[in-house]
Structure formats: C-alpha cells, structure tokens
Design a protein around this motif. Structure first.
Motif, PDB file in Angstrom:
ATOM      1  N   ARG A 167       0.821  -1.392   0.020  1.00 18.66           N
ATOM      2  CA  ARG A 167       0.074   0.122  -0.062  1.00 18.66           C
ATOM      3  C   ARG A 167       0.733   1.343  -0.040  1.00 18.66           C
ATOM      4  O   ARG A 167       1.699   1.321   0.780  1.00 18.66           O
TER       5      ARG A 167
ATOM      6  N   GLN B 187       0.931   5.185   0.670  1.00 18.82           N
ATOM      7  CA  GLN B 187       0.592   6.325   1.172  1.00 18.82           C
ATOM      8  C   GLN B 187       1.591   7.143   1.770  1.00 18.82           C
ATOM      9  O   GLN B 187       2.446   6.797   2.565  1.00 18.82           O
ATOM     10  N   GLY B 188       1.700   8.266   1.517  1.00 16.20           N
ATOM     11  CA  GLY B 188       2.635   9.438   2.285  1.00 16.20           C
ATOM     12  C   GLY B 188       4.015   9.507   1.839  1.00 16.20           C
ATOM     13  O   GLY B 188       4.424   8.721   0.815  1.00 16.20           O
TER      14      GLY B 188
ATOM     15  N   ASP C 202       4.955   4.161  12.618  1.00 15.10           N
ATOM     16  CA  ASP C 202       3.724   3.815  13.355  1.00 15.10           C
ATOM     17  C   ASP C 202       3.362   2.411  12.987  1.00 15.10           C
ATOM     18  O   ASP C 202       2.880   1.662  13.495  1.00 15.10           O
TER      19      ASP C 202
ATOM     20  N   ARG D 291       5.523  -0.167  14.214  1.00 14.80           N
ATOM     21  CA  ARG D 291       5.315  -0.337  15.581  1.00 14.80           C
ATOM     22  C   ARG D 291       3.917  -1.310  15.874  1.00 14.80           C
ATOM     23  O   ARG D 291       4.265  -2.465  16.659  1.00 14.80           O
TER      24      ARG D 291
ATOM     25  N   GLN E 291      -5.622  -2.320  12.054  1.00 11.46           N
ATOM     26  CA  GLN E 291      -5.440  -0.758  11.886  1.00 11.46           C
ATOM     27  C   GLN E 291      -4.730  -0.508  10.778  1.00 11.46           C
ATOM     28  O   GLN E 291      -4.692   0.584  10.416  1.00 11.46           O
TER      29      GLN E 291
ATOM     30  N   GLY F 213      -6.067   0.721   7.883  1.00  8.28           N
ATOM     31  CA  GLY F 213      -6.867   1.948   7.765  1.00  8.28           C
ATOM     32  C   GLY F 213      -8.686   1.491   7.405  1.00  8.28           C
ATOM     33  O   GLY F 213      -8.960   0.399   8.028  1.00  8.28           O
TER      34      GLY F 213
ATOM     35  N   HIS G 281      -9.943   0.210   4.838  1.00  5.77           N
ATOM     36  CA  HIS G 281      -9.904  -1.097   4.373  1.00  5.77           C
ATOM     37  C   HIS G 281     -10.004  -2.287   5.282  1.00  5.77           C
ATOM     38  O   HIS G 281     -10.415  -3.286   5.064  1.00  5.77           O
TER      39      HIS G 281
ATOM     40  N   GLU H 170     -10.613   8.335  -1.582  1.00  7.06           N
ATOM     41  CA  GLU H 170     -10.801   7.330  -2.838  1.00  7.06           C
ATOM     42  C   GLU H 170     -10.022   6.075  -2.503  1.00  7.06           C
ATOM     43  O   GLU H 170      -9.120   5.959  -1.518  1.00  7.06           O
ATOM     44  N   SER H 171     -10.257   5.006  -3.379  1.00  8.39           N
ATOM     45  CA  SER H 171      -9.623   3.835  -3.091  1.00  8.39           C
ATOM     46  C   SER H 171      -8.162   3.983  -3.104  1.00  8.39           C
ATOM     47  O   SER H 171      -7.577   3.037  -2.106  1.00  8.39           O
ATOM     48  N   GLY H 172      -7.457   4.753  -3.781  1.00  9.94           N
ATOM     49  CA  GLY H 172      -6.001   4.651  -3.660  1.00  9.94           C
ATOM     50  C   GLY H 172      -5.641   6.049  -2.917  1.00  9.94           C
ATOM     51  O   GLY H 172      -4.337   6.235  -2.618  1.00  9.94           O
ATOM     52  N   ALA H 173      -6.446   6.703  -2.147  1.00 11.48           N
ATOM     53  CA  ALA H 173      -6.114   7.938  -1.496  1.00 11.48           C
ATOM     54  C   ALA H 173      -7.012   7.827  -0.436  1.00 11.48           C
ATOM     55  O   ALA H 173      -8.009   8.333  -0.013  1.00 11.48           O
ATOM     56  N   GLY H 174      -6.129   7.595   0.879  1.00  7.69           N
ATOM     57  CA  GLY H 174      -6.953   7.445   2.216  1.00  7.69           C
ATOM     58  C   GLY H 174      -6.354   8.678   3.101  1.00  7.69           C
ATOM     59  O   GLY H 174      -6.667   9.631   3.086  1.00  7.69           O
TER      60      GLY H 174
ATOM     61  N   ASP I 221      -3.519   9.722   2.591  1.00  8.78           N
ATOM     62  CA  ASP I 221      -2.714  10.484   1.721  1.00  8.78           C
ATOM     63  C   ASP I 221      -3.569  11.104   0.659  1.00  8.78           C
ATOM     64  O   ASP I 221      -3.680  10.474  -0.569  1.00  8.78           O
TER      65      ASP I 221
ATOM     66  N   LEU J 131      -2.897  11.688  -3.315  1.00 15.03           N
ATOM     67  CA  LEU J 131      -3.031  10.779  -4.318  1.00 15.03           C
ATOM     68  C   LEU J 131      -4.526  10.820  -4.946  1.00 15.03           C
ATOM     69  O   LEU J 131      -4.975  10.105  -5.920  1.00 15.03           O
TER      70      LEU J 131
ATOM     71  N   ILE K 134     -14.962   6.381  -1.776  1.00 15.07           N
ATOM     72  CA  ILE K 134     -15.455   5.462  -0.976  1.00 15.07           C
ATOM     73  C   ILE K 134     -15.596   5.695   0.478  1.00 15.07           C
ATOM     74  O   ILE K 134     -14.966   6.727   0.713  1.00 15.07           O
ATOM     75  N   PHE K 135     -16.276   4.833   1.171  1.00 14.48           N
ATOM     76  CA  PHE K 135     -16.515   5.048   2.569  1.00 14.48           C
ATOM     77  C   PHE K 135     -17.160   6.453   2.865  1.00 14.48           C
ATOM     78  O   PHE K 135     -16.696   7.271   3.714  1.00 14.48           O
TER      79      PHE K 135
ATOM     80  N   GLN L  77     -11.694   4.574  15.789  1.00 15.02           N
ATOM     81  CA  GLN L  77     -10.412   4.715  15.876  1.00 15.02           C
ATOM     82  C   GLN L  77      -9.801   4.602  14.531  1.00 15.02           C
ATOM     83  O   GLN L  77      -8.627   4.786  14.439  1.00 15.02           O
ATOM     84  N   ILE L  78     -10.579   4.646  13.399  1.00 18.59           N
ATOM     85  CA  ILE L  78     -10.055   4.744  12.042  1.00 18.59           C
ATOM     86  C   ILE L  78     -10.543   5.845  11.376  1.00 18.59           C
ATOM     87  O   ILE L  78      -9.533   6.458  10.658  1.00 18.59           O
TER      88      ILE L  78
ATOM     89  N   THR M 268      -6.797   8.142  11.091  1.00 15.94           N
ATOM     90  CA  THR M 268      -6.549   7.172  11.929  1.00 15.94           C
ATOM     91  C   THR M 268      -6.025   7.451  13.158  1.00 15.94           C
ATOM     92  O   THR M 268      -5.318   8.794  13.280  1.00 15.94           O
ATOM     93  N   ASN M 269      -5.934   6.766  14.220  1.00 16.64           N
ATOM     94  CA  ASN M 269      -5.312   7.173  15.637  1.00 16.64           C
ATOM     95  C   ASN M 269      -3.769   7.281  15.468  1.00 16.64           C
ATOM     96  O   ASN M 269      -3.261   8.287  16.183  1.00 16.64           O
ATOM     97  N   GLY M 270      -3.241   6.815  14.493  1.00 16.12           N
ATOM     98  CA  GLY M 270      -1.945   7.021  14.251  1.00 16.12           C
ATOM     99  C   GLY M 270      -1.469   8.056  13.926  1.00 16.12           C
ATOM    100  O   GLY M 270      -0.475   8.920  14.129  1.00 16.12           O
TER     101      GLY M 270
END
Lengths: 577, 577
Positions: free
Chosen positions: A319, A321-322, A339, A342, A408, A411, A413, B165-169, B171, B174, B194-195, B432-433, B437-439
């Motif tokens: 995946r 991201q970032g 993280d 972790r 977690q 995310g 997903h 989006e499916s490729g961009a959560g 981040d 993207l 999505i979501f 938490q998501i 996300t909590n991270g």
C-alpha cells in the motif's frame, strides 16, 4: 486477501536451537527428531494453506445454518473434514492404542496454531474432539473406550463438550441438567445446554457429547456433578450406530464471529448416556478436557495473530501512502512509516515469543507423559499446570489485540469485510471468553497455581528463567527481562496468601506481567540462538531488542498497579456502580 | 438489554463544580447558566433514551440496504430523523444567523455523547451535517451559504463529506477525482469516492456532498486539491430542488459495524458542483470540517463506553455466579467479584474523566469563538488545536477497549448478539479509524501540535495542570498525576525537534501518556469538588483513587518505552516483515 504461509522457518529455528528438540526427545527415549518434525509441520502447513484458509472468509459469509432441525455447515467444510481425517491430521498426537500416531504434543500445538490461523471455525472440530477423547481416555470404562475412541481418534466421529447452561457459566454449581439411572446401566439425560461448539454438523458420523448433569441423589453444588457420554446416534441391534438419541439442536447461537462454527443450543430429552468416571466426580473429569483445551485455546490467539500479521505485513509493503521520512519520495509503501512498523512489531514480538513459549510448554507436557523418571514427570506436570492459564489468557488477549492492530494497518480497508481483517477481530474475541474467561484463568493462576507445592513450583520456574538469563547476559533483552523478573518476584511474594479480594484485584495484571517475563525469557533464548548473519537470525535479534525496548516496559506499570492493592476496587457499594 | 440512562447527575456535577460553567459563560458575556444547560441535556437525554436507543440493535440487524440504486435505512430511522430535526436538536449549537440556536459547544459535545451512546449509526447523520455546515460557513460564497445553510442547520437537508478514494486515504495527495469548470461558474465533478458516511438515505430532503477534487490546471499533490459543494438535487427552474444531479450510490460498504449507517461508494459522473473556498485550497477548507469532526469522533468513543458501562454494571448486579469473598454466600451477583469491578472501574474512570476533559475542551472552543479579548481567543484556540488529536485518538482507543471490557463482563453472553454488547465493540471500532486514523492523530500531536508557538502552547497547558495540582495536593490523585506529568514533560522535551522516524516511533505511546495526565488532572478537579457525603461525591472520590492507583501507573512504562527511541523499530529492512 493474501495467502497464508506456514511459518516453517521459525518452527525449524525453534526446534533446532531455542528448544533443543532433539535432546529433549532423546531424554524421553522417543524416536522423533527435528527433521521429521519439520517435515510433518510443512505438510500440515500445506494442508492449512491450500485447503482450509480458502474456506475461511467464505465460511464467515455463509455461516452454519439450521435447516429443519439439522445443522448445515458452509459448503466445502464437510469435504475438508473428510480430507483432514483421511490424511491423519485428526490422530496426530493421539494414543497409538486407539489408532493415534502418538507424535509429540509440540507438533499438535503448532498444528493447532496453523489450523487457527487458517480457519478457526474449522479448527474447533478437531480440537473439541481431542478434548473429548482425553476425558474418555482418562475416565471412561474400557467398554466406552473401545466403542468410541478409535472412531473419534480417526476423525470418523467427532466430539463436543456440553457444560454451560443459561444460568450456569463460570459457576457450574448452578447447573440443572438431570441424569436418571436406567435398569441397563445407562442414564436418561434431560436438560438444556447453551454455547455448545460443534454440537452438531453434517460431516457424517456420530457426534459424541460429554454432558455434565446431576444424578437424583446428587449433593448440591459442584460436588454433585457427573459426566455422561451422550452420542447423537445410539448403537442399534446390528451394532451399527443408526438410532437417533433423544437430543436435538434447539437453535444456533447468533454470534459476533466464528460464524462457520455451529455453536448450538442443545436440548437433551431423556437422551441415553453413560457415566464417564465416578458419580459426582464429573468436575475432575471435565478438567481433564478443560486443561488440554485451555492450551489449545491459547494457541488460537497465537494462530490468529500470526495470520493477521502476515496479511498486514503484506499489505503494508504493497500500500502506497505518504512521504518517506527524509521527505524525498512519495508515495511510499506504508511499511516505511514508524507507526506502522510499531503495530507490526508488537504483533510479531508476541507471535514469535508466544510460539516459543507454547513450544516449551508442549515439551513439558511430553516430559510429563513420557519421561522415565517419575520426579521429572511430576515436575513437568506442575510446570504445565502453572503455565496453562498464562498461555490461555495472555495469548488470547494478545491475539485479540494483535488482530485489532493488524486491522488498524489497513485503515478504512480494515473495517470493511473485503480484506478479511475484521473477521480476525471478531473470531479472535471468543478465545478470551470460552473455556473459562480470562479473568477466571487469572484467578486460577493466582489462587490455585501460585500455591502449588507451597510456592516451590512458581519459584522453581523463576529460578529456571533467572539461570538462563544469567547465562545469556550479553543480549540486551536478558537484562530487561531480569528487571521485569525482579518485579514479578516482588509481586508474587505479595500475592502468596492474599485474600480473595486482593488476589482478584491483582490477578489479570499479574497474569500479563507473568506472560511478559516468560516471553522475555524466550526472546533471550532466541536472541542468543540467533547469532548468525542470515536474514532470520538478524531479524530475531532486532525483534528481541524491540521486545526489550518497547514491550517489557509495560511491566513497570503493571507491578505498580498490583502493589497499589485492592482498596479502591472494593470500596464502592454494589449499588453505586 | 437494559435501558439507556442519561448521565444527568454527572453533567450537573461537572457544570457546577469541576468546570465552573456559570463563571465561564459570564466571562464570555453569554446568557446561559448551568440550570438551563442541565434542562437542555435532560431533554436531549430523554430523546436519546426513548427514541434512538430502541432503534439501535434493530438497526444493526436490519442494516441499511441498497434497493434499485436507492438507500433504504432501517425502519424507524427516517421518522426518528424528522422528529429529531423538528425538535431542534440538529440546530442546537449552530449560528443563529442561519437559524441555529447558538447554544454553547459543551452542550453540543455532550449531546453527541448521548447520541453515540444511544445509536452511533444515527448520530453520524447530524454529526456530518454539522461538519459540512462549518466548512460552508467558513469558506463558501454568500450565495451558497444563503441557499444551503438554513435548510442544513434545520435538519431538512443533510450533509456528507466525500474525501477518500480507493487509492487515497490518509494521503489525499493521491486523489484523482476531477472538476472541470463550466461556463455558468459551476463545475462538472467526475470520480469515485469510497467510505462516504451518510452519502445517501431516505429521510427526504437534499443531501449536500462536499467533494475534494482536482481542477484541470491543478498542481500535483495536496496543493492541487479543491473543495466542491455537490448536492444530490439541483435547483430546477422554479427554484425548488427536484433535478437529480449526476451522482449515484455505486454500493454500500459491507462493514464490521455501524450497519444502520449507509456508508456509500459514490460515483460522480459530471455532477454539478460549486467551488467552496479558493481553488487549490480545498485542504484548508476540509480541515475546518475535520477538526470539528475529530472532537465529535472522540466523543463517540466516550458515548459507547458510557453506554456499555451502563449495560455491564446492570448485568453485573443482576447475574448470579460464584461465591462471596468470605465463602459464606453463593451464588452472589458478580459485581461482588474484584475482577468484575476492575473492568467496570476501568471503564468508569475513563468515561467520567473523559467527559470532564471533553467538557473543558468544549469550553475552550466557546472561548475561542466568543471571548471579548483577542489574546484569550487565540490562547483558547491553540489549546483546542492541541487537545483535538488527544480527544480523538485516546477517547476512541479507550472507547473500544471499554466496549471490549464491558462485553467481557457478560462472559459468553457478551459474544452472542442477544445482549447487544458485541455490537458496541463492532461499532466502536470504526472511530479509531475514520477522520484520520489514531496513528495519524498521534503524528499530528507530536509533529504539528507540540511545536505550536515554539512549544509555548504545550508547556502552557502543562503549567496550567501543574498549578491546579499544586492547589489540590490533598487528594491522592493529584500527587500521582504530578508524577505522571513529570514523565510527560521529560518525554515532551525529548520529542521537540525529533526526526520524523523518532516522532513516529513515539507518537501513539506519547498521545496515550498525554491523555492519562490530562484525565488525571480532571480527576483531581473532580475529587476536590466532591467533598460532600452524598453518594455521587463519595463515588467520585473512590473512582479518583482507582484512577490514581490502577490507571496512572501505565505512565511509567509508556515513558520508558518512548525514551527507548526508534532504533529497534526502524532497524528491519522492509522485506524482513
């Protein structure tokens, strides 16, 4: 969803170095070596990965259903069961006297790990069958053994444990199911049981229930409970088992997870049964089942954690991201983010530390059964008794926490069904509850296991750890584990002879502390054994450092909390809650 | 399942003593006092208990469905929404310029707590609508405001946020959805999201989506993202909103929980939208929504924990199992067992400490908007910014952990659907998501919030706590909190200017430590305010002691783990995972 991969390299590493398998087997005069063990585990892993893992998510979606009073398991389960039994996996560690292969228990436990990783709902069928076999072996008459054991060991028939009633869960003293003696020496069992895993299915063959019930003359409480063997099919005139017994599935429980597993409400209506063990001594017979089951349930937590780790690690490498930490590249695989590492390392530190500890405990069980010296057998038996609640509760708590962390990593997903991560969380949750809740395990550790041998068993275990740590002081995890062991010894001394409330207030935190130290000990052994420069050895040393740096510090707060005592916990009157 | 009870006594206690509500409102020149606030909360509690809680389990079972491309919410939801809006609950804290009632934000946050406690799936509808309103208020043109805000504030229309989006959560750099300018000043928006919570429903009225997309001339990355208002229904020739826009629900997400909530895959196919805020500045506008949402999401964890506590406490007083500690009585209500109390007190220590901290943060938000002095407004605004990730992440982590512990109190009955406990676990998990996300929250705290004002914001917050603790040294929780604050200051100093990897390695543990200290501070205030001999005051003092004895010790291990640094976390190459 990614494939499941058998952790064969880790098994090989543990057998060779950390657990000194060959030497242990020599001590027991058994003709099994690490090469054979690895070959068996590799074959078991192939079966789990290729046959059972592909049924896992589909099993969750389809679920077991009750149609016209009969359980229908998800498509593919019945075929998989027959293939499983025919390949001999049901009989792996069973007594050769009844057709078992008699392989060491460590192979059984690691097979259980892979079964739970691949498909927990499926894994419960052989697990419960084995528990029922052990109780029958230990307590039933020779007639019952001869009639039932060979076909249960082979997997032609399965077993179920029928203990819980709606008003009697943890507290079996309250159970109401009755057993009335008949003229032919059998009993008529009547009552309702709930939460009966594998209570019925469509695999073909008989289903052998072990049912706790009270005889008419039974004293009240747990001293009036007897155990009965109640088969779904009774022997007919020809000796074949074709006569339906007076028992039926009242409903399937609607559960949070393990949907493929048919968890039954069972109604026994003058069902024919036979006494297993002595009258009114059913609890002792039941604990024969329960102790074997509790180790297995602990391993379920380990198995799901390992499977969830594999999925999350594969996803994290895939995946994007970032941005990279130096800001130079984007997007990057999320495995680059601290993280995410972790979360993965928390899981891995548990899975590999737990796998080693489970293996060590399993070797003690083999010693307890097979060592030529009775004193060694008794010593090993006591260590298994000590560690059983630790493995059951800590591994299932950490298994659940691991599944949550792996989810977690995904995310959003992770929250949808598609990737299967939320199923791990829902499935893992049950293992903290059944076969005695983890609170009950913790009370068992503090209330029953610490006093064993006047404290000599637990102190002997600590001495064993301490000697190992002293031998291996060069690895960083040894020093941190030694500090945590000091804390554990201190609180252990405080808990010897504690009141029921003080023990209860400390128990869950104490068990976690005990598990942290025990796995720190295993990480020390692994770090020392991993002196090479190959990838596996390098990774072991890093994860050992992670365990020392980031996991073992939890021991500080746990000890402080335990030493704070029970006062604040007991001060509120019940109505103030 | 037991009834839900509004925690009105605790709200009253917090307003009167711990948070000095009347004095705060006087400072802001607002004509609201604690009596009015309590009356509003009591009425809100009645609505949640009588109208929304009864729909919660049924909503989970029935779920939202997609029928012929249209969302059908569980029966009762549409009626409940209309009743909710007509009673004015949708407009509680909204700007009176658009028909809102302009009540203090603390009432909004505690209403959100009760909504989440009673029915999280339902509570997301008003929550997301409010977030969308805030972004429109802050960034949209006067025309858009006049057209959309009054009907959204009243609850006639609802809002949705379409970011992922499916490729961009996490981040958003993207994301690929496009917006092409049309001649009339509108834009044609095309892409898939999505979501999308509350993306569609059958409540009647318009659904206003705020969609992140790229203009044709957009620079790459997050600096090329713009925000668009895209309504389900466009204004027709008569000015009524009857023309279906080019957007449709592609699917409903199949989720672990919040089944009643229609979480949509949304397809925009040249859908007409209007720019909100400046071109390429969509991220700033989005963060206006996100910050408001993040506090609300934190409160969702609190709400579910409170509801789960009520269920578990009621069950524990009712369920008879086991023997009293003195051995004299059996069976006893399980509330007598120390380990059951431990689980309940863990939850309660969080719920009441968190409720106080949420209230304090909400009062800062009111100060940030209404204080006559600009410097005070800026100071309060910075404190809200600091605490937002703490509330979001710590409260949702603790909310989930609380739901799991409450489920554990029920034993096997917690794992089956009947009692509703497993639904709390499944529902609580999403908080938490989503909304980061909590991270991500933890990285926001360490990477963006600690450096605010060159560290003066966080140090100012710590000074404020320290001064309060020094004033209240007589209560035991003050001393324990002061020790934990010392640890927190020490690791905070270490993290100022830390590398991205060092910050990421520490972030989640650091946020938990920060939350433990912040709630310890609130428990200190509560313990001091609870000097009386009535039941509520006595219970507050006991739970404060529990927090000090059994919860705050976690700060020890957290600090040690953070100070161990990132080395072991970063040492493994990616392919070794």
């Amino acid at each position: 969803m990614f494939n499941y991969v058998c952790p064969i390299d880790d098994y090989r590493f543990l057998l060779a170095d950390t657990l000194r398998f060959d030497r242990e087997m020599e001590d027991l005069g058994r003709e099994v070596d690490a090469d054979l063990a690895v070959a068996v585990l590799e074959e078991a892993g192939r079966m789990c990965a290729e046959r059972l893992h592909p049924l896992n998510r589909h099993g969750d979606e389809e679920g077991s259903r009750l149609i016209d009073g009969e359980v229908v398991t998800p498509s593919g389960f019945a075929d998989a069961w027959r293939a499983f039994a025919e390949a001999g996996w049901a009989s792996l560690s069973a007594d050769p006297a009844y057709g078992g292969q008699g392989l060491p228990f460590i192979l059984q436990l690691w097979l259980d790990e892979m079964l739970s990783a691949a498909n927990l709902s499926f894994g419960l069928f052989p697990g419960l069958t084995r528990g029922a076999c052990e109780a029958i072996m230990a307590h039933a008459s020779d007639d019952l053994k001869a009639t039932y054991l060979p076909r249960m060991v082979s997997g032609e028939w399965t077993g179920a444990m029928a203990l819980t009633e709606s008003g009697a869960g943890t507290d079996l003293a309250l159970l109401k199911t009755k057993a009335v003696p008949a003229a032919d020496g059998s009993y008529a069992v009547t009552g309702q049981k709930i939460f009966i895993s594998s209570g019925d299915h469509d695999f073909g063959g008989n289903i052998v229930h072990l049912v706790l019930a009270r005889l008419p003359d039974a004293p009240p409480g747990v001293k009036g409970i007897s155990l009965f063997l109640v088969p779904k099919y009774l022997p007919g005139a020809q000796g074949n088992f074709t006569v339906r017994n007076g028992m039926s599935v009242g409903a399937l429980e609607k559960k949070m997870g393990i949907h493929a597993q048919p968890t039954c409400v069972m109604n026994y209506d003058s069902a024919t049964g036979w006494l297993v063990g002595k009258a009114h001594r059913g609890l002792a017979a039941m604990f024969t089942m329960m102790n074997a089951e509790r180790l297995m349930v602990g391993i379920q937590g380990l198995g799901i954690a390992g499977a969830a780790y594999q999925q999350a690690a594969a996803y994290a490498k895939d995946r994007l991201q970032g941005r990279s930490a130096d800001g130079g590249r984007a997007p990057v695989p999320i495995i680059e983010h601290a993280d995410v590492r972790r979360m993965l390392l928390n899981i891995r530190a548990f899975v590999e530390g737990g796998r080693a500890l489970a293996g060590w405990t399993a070797l003690q069980l083999d010693r307890a059964h097979h060592h030529p010296d009775a004193a060694e057998r008794a010593k090993a038996d006591a260590l298994v008794a000590l560690l059983t609640p630790v493995v059951k509760a800590a591994f299932t708590d950490l298994g659940f926490e691991s599944a949550v962390q792996a989810q977690q990593v995904f995310g959003g997903h992770g929250y949808i069904r598609e990737w299967g991560m939320e199923q791990y969380v829902r499935d893992a949750r049950i293992a903290q509850i059944y076969e005695g809740t983890n609170g009950v395990q913790a009370m068992d550790l503090v209330g029953r296991k610490l006093p064993l041998g006047g404290g000599s068993v637990v102190n002997g275990f600590f001495d064993l750890i301490q000697a190992d740590l002293a031998d291996h002081g060069a690895v960083p995890v040894a020093a941190r584990t030694a500090e945590a062991l000091d804390r554990l010894r201190q609180v252990t001394a405080r808990l010897q002879g504690a009141s029921v409330d003080a023990a209860g207030a400390a128990a869950v935190d104490y068990l976690r502390l005990f598990a942290l130290v025990s796995m720190g000990w295993m990480w020390t052994r692994m770090a020392v054994a991993a002196g090479g420069e190959d990838d596996l050895h390098r990774a072991k040393r890093v994860v050992a450092d992670y365990y020392a740096d980031r996991v073992l510090p939890q021991s500080e707060g746990l000890a402080t909390a335990i030493l704070a005592g029970e006062q604040a916990m007991m001060a509120l009157p019940a109505e103030a809650f």
